[in-house]
Design an enzyme around this catalytic site. Structure first.
Site, PDB file in Angstrom:
ATOM      1  N   ALA A   1       1.120 -15.508  -2.786  1.00  0.00           N
ATOM      2  CA  ALA A   1      -0.297 -15.199  -2.868  1.00  0.00           C
ATOM      3  C   ALA A   1      -0.929 -15.890  -4.072  1.00  0.00           C
ATOM      4  O   ALA A   1      -2.127 -15.847  -4.257  1.00  0.00           O
ATOM      5  CB  ALA A   1      -0.499 -13.692  -2.956  1.00  0.00           C
TER       6      ALA A   1
ATOM      7  N   ASN B   1       8.339 -11.150  -4.713  1.00  0.00           N
ATOM      8  CA  ASN B   1       7.321 -11.160  -5.747  1.00  0.00           C
ATOM      9  C   ASN B   1       6.106 -10.326  -5.352  1.00  0.00           C
ATOM     10  O   ASN B   1       5.900  -9.236  -5.878  1.00  0.00           O
ATOM     11  CB  ASN B   1       6.911 -12.617  -6.044  1.00  0.00           C
ATOM     12  CG  ASN B   1       6.041 -12.734  -7.262  1.00  0.00           C
ATOM     13  OD1 ASN B   1       5.478 -11.753  -7.730  1.00  0.00           O
ATOM     14  ND2 ASN B   1       5.912 -13.926  -7.792  1.00  0.00           N
ATOM     15  N   ASP B   2       5.352 -10.829  -4.386  1.00  0.00           N
ATOM     16  CA  ASP B   2       4.101 -10.145  -4.060  1.00  0.00           C
ATOM     17  C   ASP B   2       4.326  -8.716  -3.560  1.00  0.00           C
ATOM     18  O   ASP B   2       3.495  -7.843  -3.787  1.00  0.00           O
ATOM     19  CB  ASP B   2       3.331 -10.943  -3.009  1.00  0.00           C
ATOM     20  CG  ASP B   2       2.923 -12.302  -3.558  1.00  0.00           C
ATOM     21  OD1 ASP B   2       2.767 -12.407  -4.788  1.00  0.00           O
ATOM     22  OD2 ASP B   2       2.770 -13.244  -2.768  1.00  0.00           O
ATOM     23  N   VAL B   3       5.468  -8.479  -2.896  1.00  0.00           N
ATOM     24  CA  VAL B   3       5.689  -7.151  -2.325  1.00  0.00           C
ATOM     25  C   VAL B   3       6.030  -6.103  -3.388  1.00  0.00           C
ATOM     26  O   VAL B   3       6.132  -4.921  -3.077  1.00  0.00           O
ATOM     27  CB  VAL B   3       6.794  -7.156  -1.246  1.00  0.00           C
ATOM     28  CG1 VAL B   3       6.366  -8.015  -0.065  1.00  0.00           C
ATOM     29  CG2 VAL B   3       8.119  -7.620  -1.799  1.00  0.00           C
ATOM     30  N   VAL B   4       6.235  -6.541  -4.637  1.00  0.00           N
ATOM     31  CA  VAL B   4       6.473  -5.570  -5.702  1.00  0.00           C
ATOM     32  C   VAL B   4       5.410  -5.674  -6.793  1.00  0.00           C
ATOM     33  O   VAL B   4       5.595  -5.203  -7.901  1.00  0.00           O
ATOM     34  CB  VAL B   4       7.881  -5.747  -6.349  1.00  0.00           C
ATOM     35  CG1 VAL B   4       8.965  -5.398  -5.351  1.00  0.00           C
ATOM     36  CG2 VAL B   4       8.083  -7.162  -6.862  1.00  0.00           C
TER      37      VAL B   4
END
Lengths: 503, 107
Positions: free
Chosen positions: A470, A429-432
């Site tokens: 996050a 999620n957060d990494v994209v």
């Protein structure tokens, strides 16, 4: 004679640690490196058991030592053999805590020894002391400082690692209260004041009470000394807990790495205490390397270490405001997704923690092989901090036999996305999250991400629309290019495999 | 002051080692690909288990009537061994998976 053999053994041990670490940082020799370091460790341990001597006296209590080694060895080997690959970060944290506790216990025993025989430690000066005298210059403050540092750092590392362990396996939730950072700083300040106070005043705490014979004296220790010592121990344990509790799950790898280097420093304090170069080299190497690794990880997330430690990432405050305004997302059915993947010429898989939780790495590899058989070029895009630890995804996928050459690092992957037909995001999620680039108010802002939106189509598999670690909404999910495929990663992948087989 | 100076004088060798090891630790790890971060962290974790030697010395020096040293030393020995053995075994397991392919080819 035996002591010189022991020092040669320690030299070999230290060199083995250095060579081991060096080889561990090279994929081709990593496993050998681990074995080299382990061999050096074994040599150093057995050398210490059989050859160590102080003042002409060998170690005794061998039975106890071997019993301890056997219990710890068997329990450690079993735990390490049985742990699931997804639970690896917890395991590392747990073992790290054990090392920290070990260092703290050593310091406690040494301190106890010091307050019982204060004047024997620095010089053999019992004979010059008269009854009723104090002799501040005869107690080495450096020695006391090292004992205290080993105790405090070991204890922090122990309690912090236990909290990190409990948080990673879900036994503990993030917990923070207003003013926590100030409170933590206050505890830390108390610890520092306590240590400096104890070191500076320690000599005044001892008085020669009676002279028994020319070489032996009885010493009275002021009662504030043990109180202060155990007070510092208690505060250090509390600090470790308080320090890790408010930090969000996304930052846990950084914290574990930092605690790892703490334990290294605590071990090095032991090296000072026993004038043992193997302990010193091993401890400092890990302390330095662990700190650098921590900084590298922070850099991968574009955050400073201070920011990780002081600013609590995610959690409550972030993300709530913008949640509703994103518009709508569209869903895709399994059969449509299967068709999309089947007729793409290049597919990029972005694995995340969701894949790890669902234990879906094997099915994922199956899907990859199936697509490859159908002529699709399949690769994995690995974000440096995907999963719970850097490299976590690589380990998981390696477990499922995914080829090394299929794993693209972030820079490589970002070059390939524009020519990619479909991206399959599995529980990441957060990494994209494009907000990391576009929205300066986002807590993710500035973190390098995988630019999946450059691909022609993005299929996101998630269990629900819940935000990631996050705690930020992900605008990617609401883009026209993106389709959501809800469900547990493993079952979704299984369905995809079945569907593609029928196409 | 003199107290500190004499301590530093006595420990100068150790202080040299600390300074050099810090540089070496940074140098050695600086070029690690991110793929190996987890095994590396785990391997480093096992290496700081060298603190076990301290636990062994504590145990071995303890007089038979010093129950504090005996019990804490025993506990420390167990915990330290857990750290060492568990750490190396976990790291080996991770790395074994990386190498599986190549080994099959060889055999």
């Amino acid at each position: 004679m035996e002591l010189s053999i022991l020092s040669i053994i320690y030299i070999i041990g230290s060199l083995a640690f250095i060579a081991g670490l060096k080889m561990l940082s090279d994929p081709a020799h990593a496993r050998r490196g681990n074995q080299v370091a382990a061999a050096g460790m074994g040599l150093a341990i057995f050398g210490a058991i059989f050859l160590y001597e102080t003042e002409g006296e060998k170690l005794h209590n061998h039975l106890w030592i071997f019993a301890g080694l056997a219990i710890g060895g068997i329990a450690g080997a079993l735990a390490a053999k049985k742990v699931k690959m997804t639970a690896m970060p917890e395991m590392v944290s747990l073992f790290n805590g054990m090392g920290g506790a070990c260092a703290a216990l050593i310091s406690i025993v040494e301190f106890d020894h010091l307050i019982k025989h204060p004047f024997a430690v620095s010089f053999n000066a019992s004979s010059v002391l008269a009854e009723g005298s104090v002799a501040p210059e005869l107690i080495s403050m450096g020695h006391v400082l090292i004992i205290l540092l080993g105790m405090a750092i070991g204890a922090m590392s122990f309690s912090g690692s236990m909290v990190a362990w409990a948080k990673l396996n879900g036994r503990l939730k993030d917990y923070s209260f207003k003013g926590q950072h100030v409170f933590n700083l206050f505890i830390l300040l108390l610890i520092i004041v306590g240590i400096s106070g104890l070191v500076a005043n320690i000599a005044g705490g001892f008085r020669v009470d009676a002279r028994l014979d020319p070489l032996s004296i009885r010493v009275v220790t002021a009662s504030w000394i043990p109180w202060l010592f155990y007070g510092i121990l208690f505060l250090s344990l509390a600090y470790g807990i308080q320090f890790v509790l408010p930090i969000g799950g996304a930052d846990m790898p950084v914290v574990i790495s930092l605690l790892n280097s703490f334990t290294g420093v605590a071990a090095a304090c032991g090296g000072f205490l026993y004038d043992n170069k193997a302990m010193l080299t091993g401890g400092i190497l890990v302390g330095a390397a662990g700190t650098l690794l921590t900084i590298l990880m922070c850099r991968a997330m574009n955050r400073s270490l201070i920011n990780v430690l002081v600013g609590s990432f995610g959690g409550q405050q972030a993300g709530e405001g913008s949640a509703q305004e994103q518009g709508s997302f569209k869903e895709i059915s399994v059969s449509d997704a299967a068709a999309v993947l089947n007729y793409s010429s290049r597919v990029m898989i972005v694995p995340g923690y969701g894949l790890a939780v669902a234990q879906a790495q094997h099915v994922c590899h199956e899907l990859e092989k199936l697509l490859a058989d159908k002529g699709v070029d399949v690769q994995y895009a690995i974000h440096p901090v995907a999963g719970r630890m850097p490299g976590h995804m690589n380990v998981l996928l390696a477990e499922a036999d995914v080829g090394y050459d299929k794993l693209m690092e972030m820079e490589q992957a970002n070059e390939l996305f524009p020519s990619t037909d479909a991206v399959l995001v599995l529980g990441a999620n957060d990494v994209v999250n494009p907000a990391a680039k576009s929205d300066p108010s986002s807590p993710l802002y500035g973190m390098p991400i995988l630019d999946v939106e450059l691909a022609k189509m993005v299929i996101v598999n998630k269990r629900s629309m819940k935000p990631g670690y996050a705690g930020v909404e992900n605008a990617l999910f609401f883009q026209p290019k993106t389709s959501m495929l809800f469900g547990d990663a493993k079952s979704v992948l299984q369905q995809l495999v079945t569907e593609i087989k029928t196409l | 002051m003199e107290n500190w100076l004499s301590w530093i004088y006595l420990q100068q060798e150790m202080i040299y080692i600390v300074a050099l090891m810090i540089l070496l630790g940074i140098e050695v790890i600086g070029r690690v690909p991110s793929v190996l971060h987890t095994p590396l962290m785990s391997g480093a974790n096992a290496i700081h288990g060298v603190v076990i030697i301290g636990a062994i010395i504590v145990m071995g020096k303890a007089e038979p009537d010093n129950y504090l040293a005996l019990s804490l030393g025993f506990l420390a020995t167990i915990l330290g061994t857990l750290n060492v053995v568990g750490g190396f075994v976990v790291t080996d397991r991770m790395l074994e998976m990386f190498k599986k392919k190549k080994k099959d080819e060889k055999s």
